[in-house]
Enzyme design. Structure first.
Site, PDB file in Angstrom:
ATOM      1  N   TYR A 297       6.824  -2.324  51.949  1.00 55.49           N
ATOM      2  CA  TYR A 297       7.559  -0.757  51.851  1.00 55.49           C
ATOM      3  C   TYR A 297       6.316   0.188  51.940  1.00 55.49           C
ATOM      4  O   TYR A 297       6.084   0.989  52.664  1.00 55.49           O
ATOM      5  CB  TYR A 297       8.138  -0.593  50.497  1.00 55.49           C
ATOM      6  CG  TYR A 297       8.512   0.687  50.218  1.00 55.49           C
ATOM      7  CD1 TYR A 297       9.425   1.396  50.720  1.00 55.49           C
ATOM      8  CD2 TYR A 297       7.673   1.290  49.224  1.00 55.49           C
ATOM      9  CE1 TYR A 297       9.862   2.537  50.277  1.00 55.49           C
ATOM     10  CE2 TYR A 297       7.962   2.753  48.878  1.00 55.49           C
ATOM     11  CZ  TYR A 297       9.029   3.396  49.330  1.00 55.49           C
ATOM     12  OH  TYR A 297       9.333   4.602  49.091  1.00 55.49           O
TER      13      TYR A 297
ATOM     14  N   ASP B 253       7.702   9.462  48.808  1.00 55.80           N
ATOM     15  CA  ASP B 253       7.868   8.218  48.104  1.00 55.80           C
ATOM     16  C   ASP B 253       8.944   8.352  46.931  1.00 55.80           C
ATOM     17  O   ASP B 253       8.454   8.515  45.850  1.00 55.80           O
ATOM     18  CB  ASP B 253       6.533   7.529  47.532  1.00 55.80           C
ATOM     19  CG  ASP B 253       6.743   6.118  47.174  1.00 55.80           C
ATOM     20  OD1 ASP B 253       7.866   5.541  47.378  1.00 55.80           O
ATOM     21  OD2 ASP B 253       5.544   5.615  46.473  1.00 55.80           O
ATOM     22  N   SER B 254      10.000   8.713  47.286  1.00 55.65           N
ATOM     23  CA  SER B 254      11.248   8.964  46.131  1.00 55.65           C
ATOM     24  C   SER B 254      11.956   7.819  45.899  1.00 55.65           C
ATOM     25  O   SER B 254      12.063   6.935  46.544  1.00 55.65           O
ATOM     26  CB  SER B 254      12.328  10.090  46.751  1.00 55.65           C
ATOM     27  OG  SER B 254      12.911   9.478  47.704  1.00 55.65           O
TER      28      SER B 254
ATOM     29  N   TYR C  11      14.439  -5.026  47.123  1.00 53.06           N
ATOM     30  CA  TYR C  11      15.196  -4.069  47.345  1.00 53.06           C
ATOM     31  C   TYR C  11      16.803  -4.220  47.485  1.00 53.06           C
ATOM     32  O   TYR C  11      16.961  -5.255  48.218  1.00 53.06           O
ATOM     33  CB  TYR C  11      14.623  -2.859  48.280  1.00 53.06           C
ATOM     34  CG  TYR C  11      13.414  -2.170  47.955  1.00 53.06           C
ATOM     35  CD1 TYR C  11      12.980  -2.367  46.558  1.00 53.06           C
ATOM     36  CD2 TYR C  11      12.847  -1.061  48.616  1.00 53.06           C
ATOM     37  CE1 TYR C  11      11.724  -1.739  46.035  1.00 53.06           C
ATOM     38  CE2 TYR C  11      11.623  -0.592  48.134  1.00 53.06           C
ATOM     39  CZ  TYR C  11      11.361  -0.816  46.790  1.00 53.06           C
ATOM     40  OH  TYR C  11       9.974   0.092  46.537  1.00 53.06           O
TER      41      TYR C  11
ATOM     42  N   ASP D 259       5.507  19.021  39.320  1.00 50.10           N
ATOM     43  CA  ASP D 259       6.744  18.810  39.949  1.00 50.10           C
ATOM     44  C   ASP D 259       6.837  18.783  41.506  1.00 50.10           C
ATOM     45  O   ASP D 259       5.820  19.886  41.930  1.00 50.10           O
ATOM     46  CB  ASP D 259       7.594  19.862  39.680  1.00 50.10           C
ATOM     47  CG  ASP D 259       9.057  19.867  40.400  1.00 50.10           C
ATOM     48  OD1 ASP D 259       9.110  19.733  41.377  1.00 50.10           O
ATOM     49  OD2 ASP D 259      10.008  20.122  39.457  1.00 50.10           O
TER      50      ASP D 259
END
Length: 344
Positions: A104, A200-201, A270, A181
């Site tokens: 990833y 990269d959420s 995943y 944030d």
């Protein structure tokens, strides 16, 4: 896939008629880590989510729980697994395992960076508190300045303590850490600042929901230089085709005269063993855009000073192969893809 910003959640109305897949997921509440332990088998962690992957669960055997805690934003857990090394869990979702995280991290980094017209110099990571994307970016010797905006300091602390192989990217002098944030950071950034932004959420349930919304992508477009690219975690085509189409369509509208693509990588831990990436390019001064499907340069060779091990997943052939989709996936995303012109 680390959390980036806070948003109230709730499951009320989740099954309401006429809600898109994205709206349903953003309405869902995060999962508590404890509810996933022994949910299926005693002594195992099972990634259960009725919203994100209903009817299936990835399970890993727990040898020892190393950390449990609650930050201001999410439920954090680290455990030693039987076969996958140490595992990072946020709100009941596997973020990374030592065994397969490299696939990833290498792909979300190098698919965009190796597609740029010129080698990258200034890059922003939104999220990515485990440090894995930073590790891959600092392989690129041309990097001069690398910002990371991660809202949850606990994720950074736990990654440095338990995942030194990932968090080593934080040690590079070119890295500037901002515990803040991510959306606000991008919004406050001057126009035309970055060559690339990598988001990269985590999944669009609860805190990370706003990272799949139009306002955030408009801020990203503004912050990119002409010819700049964005790459964001793009979910699983086996499970989230409608959400993926929504995001691609949004990027197609925001990145006018630009290019938009969808690629993927394989990663065993995943959901469904696969995760995708949404990429978009802002046109350069000559109206040229990245094709994404063909790299503009060879894989990066890390400076000796970084002491990084060689790449284990990404190469130029894998780069191009990432955009070769099975027929059902191609049919789903093709109407929303915008081919690039290339920079020649």
């Amino acid at each position: 896939r680390t959390r980036l910003t806070q948003r109230p959640g709730g499951t009320q109305g989740l099954k309401a008629l006429n809600m898109s897949q994205r709206e349903q997921l953003t309405a869902a509440a995060p999962t508590a880590n404890a509810s996933c332990e022994e949910a299926v088998m005693k002594g195992w962690f099972s990634e259960v989510s009725d919203e994100m992957w209903p009817g299936q669960a990835m399970s890993l055997k727990i040898d020892e729980v190393l950390f449990r805690g609650k930050s201001d934003f999410q439920d954090v857990m680290v455990f030693q697994s039987a076969k996958h090394g140490r595992v990072l869990i946020l709100d009941g979702v596997i973020q990374a395992t030592e065994r397969d995280e490299f696939s990833y991290q290498e792909m979300i980094t190098n698919l965009p960076l190796c597609s740029l017209k010129d080698p990258p110099k200034k890059v922003l990571v939104v999220g990515g508190g485990d440090g894995g994307v930073l590790r891959e970016i600092v392989r690129h010797p041309t990097i001069e300045h690398l910002d990371i905006a991660e809202i949850d300091g606990m994720v950074i602390e736990m990654s440095k303590k338990y995942f030194p192989g990932m968090s080593c990217g934080f040690d590079d002098d070119r890295v500037h850490v901002h515990v803040t944030d991510g959306i606000k950071f991008v919004g406050d950034t001057e126009e035309d600042t970055y060559d690339a932004i990598i988001v990269d959420s985590s999944d669009p349930v609860g805190p990370a929901a706003v990272l799949f919304e139009r306002a955030f992508f408009e801020k990203i477009h503004r912050a990119l230089k002409p010819g700049g690219v964005v790459c964001t975690q793009g979910e699983c085509i086996w499970l989230h085709a409608e959400l993926i189409k929504d995001v691609l369509e949004m990027c197609k509208d925001i990145f006018k005269n630009g290019s938009v693509q969808y690629g993927f990588t394989t990663i065993p831990t995943y959901p469904s063993g696969q995760i995708g990436f949404v990429m978009a390019c802002k046109p350069d001064e000559n109206g040229k855009t990245a094709t994404f499907v063909k790299p503009e340069r060879p894989p990066p060779v890390a400076p000796e000073s970084t002491k990084l091990k060689p790449l284990r997943y990404y190469n130029s052939a894998v780069h191009s192969a990432a955009f070769v989709l099975p027929e059902f996936a191609r049919a789903a995303v093709e109407p929303f893809v915008v081919p690039g012109t290339g920079f020649q």
